[in-house]
Design a protein around this motif. Structure first.
Motif, PDB file in Angstrom:
ATOM      1  N   TRP A   1       5.486  -7.426  10.516  1.00 49.23           N
ATOM      2  CA  TRP A   1       5.847  -6.301  11.368  1.00 49.23           C
ATOM      3  C   TRP A   1       4.667  -5.743  12.155  1.00 49.23           C
ATOM      4  O   TRP A   1       4.855  -4.827  12.958  1.00 49.23           O
ATOM      5  N   GLU A   2       3.464  -6.224  11.915  1.00 47.36           N
ATOM      6  CA  GLU A   2       2.301  -5.678  12.601  1.00 47.36           C
ATOM      7  C   GLU A   2       2.099  -6.390  13.934  1.00 47.36           C
ATOM      8  O   GLU A   2       2.037  -7.617  13.987  1.00 47.36           O
ATOM      9  N   PRO A   3       1.957  -5.648  15.030  1.00 51.10           N
ATOM     10  CA  PRO A   3       1.717  -6.293  16.332  1.00 51.10           C
ATOM     11  C   PRO A   3       0.324  -6.869  16.451  1.00 51.10           C
ATOM     12  O   PRO A   3       0.083  -7.776  17.238  1.00 51.10           O
ATOM     13  N   GLU A   4      -0.630  -6.368  15.672  1.00 49.67           N
ATOM     14  CA  GLU A   4      -1.984  -6.862  15.709  1.00 49.67           C
ATOM     15  C   GLU A   4      -2.285  -7.612  14.414  1.00 49.67           C
ATOM     16  O   GLU A   4      -1.542  -7.535  13.437  1.00 49.67           O
ATOM     17  N   ASP A   5      -3.399  -8.345  14.434  1.00 50.45           N
ATOM     18  CA  ASP A   5      -3.803  -9.072  13.240  1.00 50.45           C
ATOM     19  C   ASP A   5      -4.140  -8.087  12.121  1.00 50.45           C
ATOM     20  O   ASP A   5      -4.902  -7.137  12.307  1.00 50.45           O
ATOM     21  N   VAL A   6      -3.582  -8.328  10.966  1.00 50.91           N
ATOM     22  CA  VAL A   6      -3.886  -7.520   9.791  1.00 50.91           C
ATOM     23  C   VAL A   6      -3.900  -8.456   8.592  1.00 50.91           C
ATOM     24  O   VAL A   6      -3.083  -9.377   8.495  1.00 50.91           O
TER      25      VAL A   6
ATOM     26  N   ASP B   1       0.862  -1.177   0.000  1.00 50.63           N
ATOM     27  CA  ASP B   1       0.000   0.000   0.000  1.00 50.63           C
ATOM     28  C   ASP B   1       0.899   1.228   0.000  1.00 50.63           C
ATOM     29  O   ASP B   1       1.459   1.610   1.027  1.00 50.63           O
ATOM     30  N   LYS B   2       1.055   1.855  -1.153  1.00 55.80           N
ATOM     31  CA  LYS B   2       2.006   2.959  -1.274  1.00 55.80           C
ATOM     32  C   LYS B   2       1.534   4.209  -0.544  1.00 55.80           C
ATOM     33  O   LYS B   2       2.359   5.044  -0.160  1.00 55.80           O
ATOM     34  N   SER B   3       0.235   4.352  -0.349  1.00 57.96           N
ATOM     35  CA  SER B   3      -0.251   5.553   0.337  1.00 57.96           C
ATOM     36  C   SER B   3       0.216   5.599   1.780  1.00 57.96           C
ATOM     37  O   SER B   3       0.524   6.668   2.307  1.00 57.96           O
ATOM     38  N   SER B   4       0.263   4.449   2.435  1.00 58.13           N
ATOM     39  CA  SER B   4       0.744   4.388   3.817  1.00 58.13           C
ATOM     40  C   SER B   4       2.136   3.785   3.927  1.00 58.13           C
ATOM     41  O   SER B   4       2.657   3.635   5.034  1.00 58.13           O
ATOM     42  N   ASP B   5       2.727   3.413   2.781  1.00 57.33           N
ATOM     43  CA  ASP B   5       4.072   2.834   2.745  1.00 57.33           C
ATOM     44  C   ASP B   5       4.154   1.593   3.630  1.00 57.33           C
ATOM     45  O   ASP B   5       5.108   1.411   4.380  1.00 57.33           O
ATOM     46  N   ARG B   6       3.148   0.744   3.523  1.00 59.28           N
ATOM     47  CA  ARG B   6       3.110  -0.491   4.305  1.00 59.28           C
ATOM     48  C   ARG B   6       3.098  -1.667   3.347  1.00 59.28           C
ATOM     49  O   ARG B   6       2.348  -1.688   2.376  1.00 59.28           O
ATOM     50  N   ARG B   7       3.925  -2.659   3.676  1.00 60.51           N
ATOM     51  CA  ARG B   7       4.048  -3.845   2.825  1.00 60.51           C
ATOM     52  C   ARG B   7       3.635  -5.073   3.622  1.00 60.51           C
ATOM     53  O   ARG B   7       4.016  -5.239   4.776  1.00 60.51           O
ATOM     54  N   PHE B   8       2.859  -5.949   2.996  1.00 64.38           N
ATOM     55  CA  PHE B   8       2.384  -7.188   3.608  1.00 64.38           C
ATOM     56  C   PHE B   8       3.226  -8.326   3.037  1.00 64.38           C
ATOM     57  O   PHE B   8       3.168  -8.616   1.842  1.00 64.38           O
ATOM     58  N   ASN B   9       4.013  -8.952   3.907  1.00 62.52           N
ATOM     59  CA  ASN B   9       5.093  -9.805   3.416  1.00 62.52           C
ATOM     60  C   ASN B   9       4.942 -11.273   3.796  1.00 62.52           C
ATOM     61  O   ASN B   9       5.860 -12.053   3.541  1.00 62.52           O
TER      62      ASN B   9
ATOM     63  N   ALA C   1      -1.252  -3.647  -5.726  1.00 63.26           N
ATOM     64  CA  ALA C   1      -1.796  -2.891  -4.597  1.00 63.26           C
ATOM     65  C   ALA C   1      -2.944  -3.679  -3.988  1.00 63.26           C
ATOM     66  O   ALA C   1      -3.716  -4.332  -4.705  1.00 63.26           O
ATOM     67  N   PRO C   2      -3.097  -3.655  -2.681  1.00 63.84           N
ATOM     68  CA  PRO C   2      -4.174  -4.431  -2.051  1.00 63.84           C
ATOM     69  C   PRO C   2      -5.551  -3.874  -2.390  1.00 63.84           C
ATOM     70  O   PRO C   2      -5.752  -2.656  -2.436  1.00 63.84           O
ATOM     71  N   VAL C   3      -6.487  -4.764  -2.641  1.00 68.34           N
ATOM     72  CA  VAL C   3      -7.884  -4.369  -2.862  1.00 68.34           C
ATOM     73  C   VAL C   3      -8.669  -4.398  -1.558  1.00 68.34           C
ATOM     74  O   VAL C   3      -9.782  -3.863  -1.491  1.00 68.34           O
ATOM     75  N   LEU C   4      -8.092  -5.016  -0.536  1.00 68.32           N
ATOM     76  CA  LEU C   4      -8.754  -5.100   0.765  1.00 68.32           C
ATOM     77  C   LEU C   4      -7.702  -5.137   1.853  1.00 68.32           C
ATOM     78  O   LEU C   4      -6.690  -5.833   1.723  1.00 68.32           O
ATOM     79  N   VAL C   5      -7.944  -4.393   2.923  1.00 68.45           N
ATOM     80  CA  VAL C   5      -7.093  -4.409   4.114  1.00 68.45           C
ATOM     81  C   VAL C   5      -8.010  -4.417   5.327  1.00 68.45           C
ATOM     82  O   VAL C   5      -8.871  -3.553   5.461  1.00 68.45           O
ATOM     83  N   ARG C   6      -7.853  -5.412   6.194  1.00 69.89           N
ATOM     84  CA  ARG C   6      -8.626  -5.488   7.437  1.00 69.89           C
ATOM     85  C   ARG C   6      -7.667  -5.611   8.601  1.00 69.89           C
ATOM     86  O   ARG C   6      -6.767  -6.457   8.591  1.00 69.89           O
ATOM     87  N   ARG C   7      -7.900  -4.805   9.621  1.00 74.34           N
ATOM     88  CA  ARG C   7      -7.084  -4.846  10.832  1.00 74.34           C
ATOM     89  C   ARG C   7      -7.905  -5.429  11.966  1.00 74.34           C
ATOM     90  O   ARG C   7      -9.094  -5.178  12.083  1.00 74.34           O
ATOM     91  N   GLY C   8      -7.238  -6.193  12.814  1.00 79.13           N
ATOM     92  CA  GLY C   8      -7.922  -6.824  13.924  1.00 79.13           C
ATOM     93  C   GLY C   8      -8.629  -8.104  13.568  1.00 79.13           C
ATOM     94  O   GLY C   8      -9.321  -8.684  14.408  1.00 79.13           O
ATOM     95  N   ILE C   9      -8.481  -8.585  12.332  1.00 79.85           N
ATOM     96  CA  ILE C   9      -9.130  -9.816  11.871  1.00 79.85           C
ATOM     97  C   ILE C   9      -8.072 -10.682  11.198  1.00 79.85           C
ATOM     98  O   ILE C   9      -7.319 -10.202  10.347  1.00 79.85           O
TER      99      ILE C   9
END
Length: 841
Positions: free
Chosen positions: A330-335, A294-302, A415-423
């Motif tokens: 790198w995420e401390p919570e479920d993403v 996700d380039k807008s937040s500069d976060r990569r899901f690896n 680019a991700p079409v969906l991002v869910r945090r906490g799930i």
């Protein structure tokens, strides 16, 4: 009651099952209505305590679903779930189980977990299990549903090493291509060797990957797919390919922390290895990095969790897309995130430049030009015309290059079409519609979430419980409009396609982008052939349902709060596009992803509005969508009875006043103590043994030549280095010479005449000072060296003997004290290092 339970959604059916524990799972509903038309859940009671389902295999011609479980194989008729499943028991002999436990494995793992079920194409199914950490494979006859037997009546088996994992929980994938099995699994008991191999077929054609960390570095295999080239759309005669998806440790990133990287690897179906180099090894193994960023937040899901393969155009293999389910290291919570990769983009990267893994100093070397024919290339008509009918005829320079360069330089980016945090999503399946796609996402809490993806917009349709919260979804298969969902203990069949599965006007309105329309007369959701039209079609459909809470026009949520309270205002955004908040101007807020953290004060009361960007007609033309609106107001007196923050400010002012008063008192006390010490320095010595000053350590050892007692150990024991020899300062000698002038039991420490000595010092006081001096000297790793009466220099340790001149057994006491202090590790001197000594770590 029966009609109600069968007419309602399968969520209510699930609740009714939990309310009736004495009934068989879903037999209640199956007896009351047609089981072929309803969502059904089968649990442990229906399977007669067969557990640990891990593998699904569906016969689409008959609708029979084969389940691989612990020590058993089940066959379930998905068209008639009222029928009891058939079962084959394939367990481990007792002696082999005991041998497995003796090797250090647990009794639970020393069973036969069925991990592989694949059709062989001749009416048989290839079955492989862990078999107590010794993988075995057998053959299942579909017609009779029995395992093939040997002449003596035992089960006919063959080795499963390289075909099936050793442990029941190891990551593993396999795919059948034209009757030949391709697997990605561990190949040893310890689980330290990994192979991507052709596991069946002629013995001379069974090949695998090279044992090199450049090829596979601690991988976690996820999925595999066989892409068969179409004869009509393959003018170059290119070979069929098998793709493997996995996560491994990145060899190209030299960091202190191990970095996980998602990969896609490709091998060619006709590859049989090299003649001299890469014998019985892949000559076409290439891999590339998958980037879900996700380039807008500069976060990569690896971290890759699952991959679902689907053709966007039926019968066209080139239209294949891979829907990848990711999480983050790198995420401390479920993403969780979903990215879509096309087969065209993957092949374009595979045909690009190679990454050079050799390193010279700290700079990457320029890659050497690849030889001809291109390394890793699948055989096609042009290569066969040049005389390369088989990989055995490839030159050694080509094979050497591909052996040393398995990784591609470029990455496959999406680019991700969906991002869910906490799930935490565990499995993914995709249903294509005329206008978009529906994602069926299984969670680690036994739920299925349906998400619509239309163009650039993502809409959450349903979140439905299927299993108890402790059962994670581990399998999803799509079949004739149904989703067959599995967990380690249960199986469910739920409706997956069509607008009819949306049972309310609100849910149907959220699927308006897919073409669904709600009919008030029929009270049903159906597919409409009309185009939804421009604008926010979801909000327009929600207004027709009479819902005030639209997708982009949410209702204001009133929140009664207290001063000092901390809130987290949610703003649900499925897509990775940025969100912003409008709120009263104050500093006690912090945006956490899309949510807002607020600490309530008088200035923070008011309206809070969350706005997110949505996909417009194009990627560069986003629209704004209001996602959440809140109004914060006080609920009454705050906690603690304070009516306003003015009370708290008064309390803080009182605290500050007391602090300054205490500081002033401390300064005054220190001033009078200083005056007393200076006055004592000019007084005549007190010769009385009963003097109180003689018992005060601080006052008894103060002299004009010695420093103040408050800095005794900071100044008295300073050492200086002169001419390469460490000596004590004059202050130390002065203190030693002045120490001996005291009462009748003291003795002189040197021949020099004492000056300004202070009487009234008892032997205990002298012993105390001598011991503290000894401590200071030992800690500094220095020995007091001073002039001896004869004019020479005192030997090391001689000063301690002179201190022993004190009477009343002080010599023995000091020796014992010295030995006791030397026993402490903190006072021991470490061995010195030689100059310029080097050490390797």
């Amino acid at each position: 009651m029966f009609d109600l339970s069968c007419r309602t959604s399968w969520e209510l059916t699930f609740k009714l099952q939990r309310m009736m524990p004495t009934c068989e799972h879903d037999l209640f509903c199956m007896q009351a209505c047609d089981p072929g038309m309803r969502d059904i859940t089968l649990g442990p009671q229906m399977f007669k305590n067969v557990t640990d389902f891990s593998t699904f295999l569906l016969d689409r011609s008959s609708g029979v679903l084969y389940l691989g479980a612990k020590d058993a194989i089940l066959a379930v008729d998905t068209n008639n779930l009222n029928q009891q499943p058939r079962k084959i028991v394939w367990d481990v002999p007792e002696d082999k189980r005991k041998s497995c436990v003796a090797k250090g494995k647990t009794e639970v793992d020393c069973n036969n977990y069925i991990r592989l079920l694949e059709f062989l194409g001749d009416g048989r199914i290839y079955v492989c299990g862990t078999y107590a950490f010794d993988p075995h494979c057998a053959f299942l006859e579909q017609s009779s549903f029995t395992l093939e037997k040997t002449e003596d009546g035992g089960i006919k088996t063959e080795t499963g090493k390289g075909k099936c994992p050793f442990e029941p929980a190891q990551h593993y994938t396999a795919v059948m291509a034209s009757g030949i099995l391709y697997t990605a699994a561990t190949s040893n008991f310890l689980g330290t060797l990994f192979d991507i191999s052709r596991a069946t077929g002629p013995e001379q054609e069974r090949i695998r990957t090279e044992r090199s960390i450049n090829w596979l570095n601690d991988p976690e295999f996820v999925s595999s797919a066989f892409i068969e080239a179409s004869a009509d759309a393959n003018p170059t005669g290119d070979d069929d390919k098998i793709y493997f998806f996995f996560t491994e440790m990145a060899k190209e990133y030299e960091l202190y922390t191990k970095v996980k990287v998602p990969r896609v690897a490709r091998v060619c179906k006709s590859d049989v290895g090299g003649m001299k180099t890469l014998q019985r090894r892949w000559t076409t193994f290439l891999k590339a990095q998958l980037v879900c960023e996700d380039k807008s937040s500069d976060r990569r899901f690896n971290v890759l969790k699952d991959v679902f393969t689907v053709q966007h155009s039926a019968g066209d293999p080139s239209s294949t897309h891979f829907y990848g389910l990711f999480s983050s290291q790198w995420e401390p919570e479920d993403v969780s995130a979903v990215c879509i990769f096309s087969l065209t983009d993957i092949n374009k990267v595979m045909d690009g430049s190679f990454k050079e893994l050799k390193k010279n100093c700290d700079n990457w070397m320029n890659p050497e030009p690849p030889p001809t024919p291109r390394p890793g290339q699948c055989l096609n008509s042009a290569l066969k015309a040049e005389g390369f009918e088989s990989s055995l005829k490839l030159p050694d320079k080509v094979l050497t290059f591909v052996r040393d360069h398995p990784l591609m330089e470029n990455s496959v980016t999406a680019a991700p079409v969906l991002v869910r945090r906490g799930i935490g999503y565990t499995k993914l399946a995709v249903t294509l519609t005329g206008r978009g796609a529906v994602l069926h996402l299984g969670t680690d809490r036994g739920e299925i979430h349906k998400v619509a993806v239309v163009g650039q917009n993502t809409t959450l349709l349903q979140e439905s419980p299927v299993f108890p919260s402790n059962e994670a979804v581990n399998n999803i298969l799509l079949y004739q409009g149904w989703a067959l969902v599995g967990s380690p203990l249960s199986l469910a069949r739920i409706q997956a396609e069509g607008c009819a599965l949306f049972s309310s006007c609100t849910v149907c309105a959220r699927a308006r982008g897919l073409g669904c329309v709600w009919s008030n007369e029929e009270e049903a959701c159906s597919l409409s052939e009309k185009d939804p039209g421009p604008g926010d079609v979801v909000d327009a459909a929600l207004k027709k349902c009479g819902s005030l809470d639209g997708r982009c026009s949410p209702i204001i949520q009133e929140m009664r709060v207290s001063l000092g309270q901390r809130l987290l205002l949610p703003c649900v955004q499925l897509s990775p596009r940025p969100c912003s908040w409008q709120h009263p101007p104050h500093r006690l807020t912090r945006q956490h992803h899309t949510d807002l953290d607020v600490t309530v004060t008088e200035d923070s009361l008011g309206n809070y509005v969350c706005s997110c960007q949505e996909g417009g007609p194009s990627v560069r033309d986003p629209t704004t969508c209001l996602r959440a609106t809140y109004h914060l107001s006080l609920e009454g007196p705050t906690v603690g009875g304070s009516k306003s923050p003015a009370g708290s400010r008064h309390i803080i002012a009182v605290y500050i006043l007391f602090f300054f008063l205490g500081s002033l008192c401390a300064v005054i006390i220190m001033y009078f103590v200083n005056r007393r010490e200076k006055f004592g320095q000019h007084q005549a010595p007190d010769t009385s043994l009963s003097s109180d000053k003689g018992r005060d350590f601080t006052a008894s050892f103060v002299s004009p030549q010695s420093p103040s007692s408050t800095s005794l150990f900071s100044k008295v024991f300073q050492m200086e280095k002169q001419n390469g020899t460490t000596t004590s300062t004059t202050t130390t000698s002065t203190l030693l010479s002045n120490q001996g002038n005291g009462g009748p039991h003291s003795s002189s420490l040197s021949n020099s005449k004492p000056s300004n000595g202070i009487n009234g010092n008892s032997s205990s006081g002298e012993l105390k000072l001598a011991s503290e001096m000894l401590v200071g000297n030992v800690v500094g790793r220095r020995t007091v060296e001073r002039a001896s009466p004869g004019g020479g220099e005192m030997e090391s340790g001689e000063g301690y003997g002179m201190v022993g001149g004190l009477g009343d057994g002080s010599n023995e006491g000091l020796k014992g004290l010295e030995e006791e202090l030397a026993s402490f590790p903190m006072f021991r001197s470490s061995a010195p290092l030689a100059p310029c000594e080097e050490s390797s770590i």
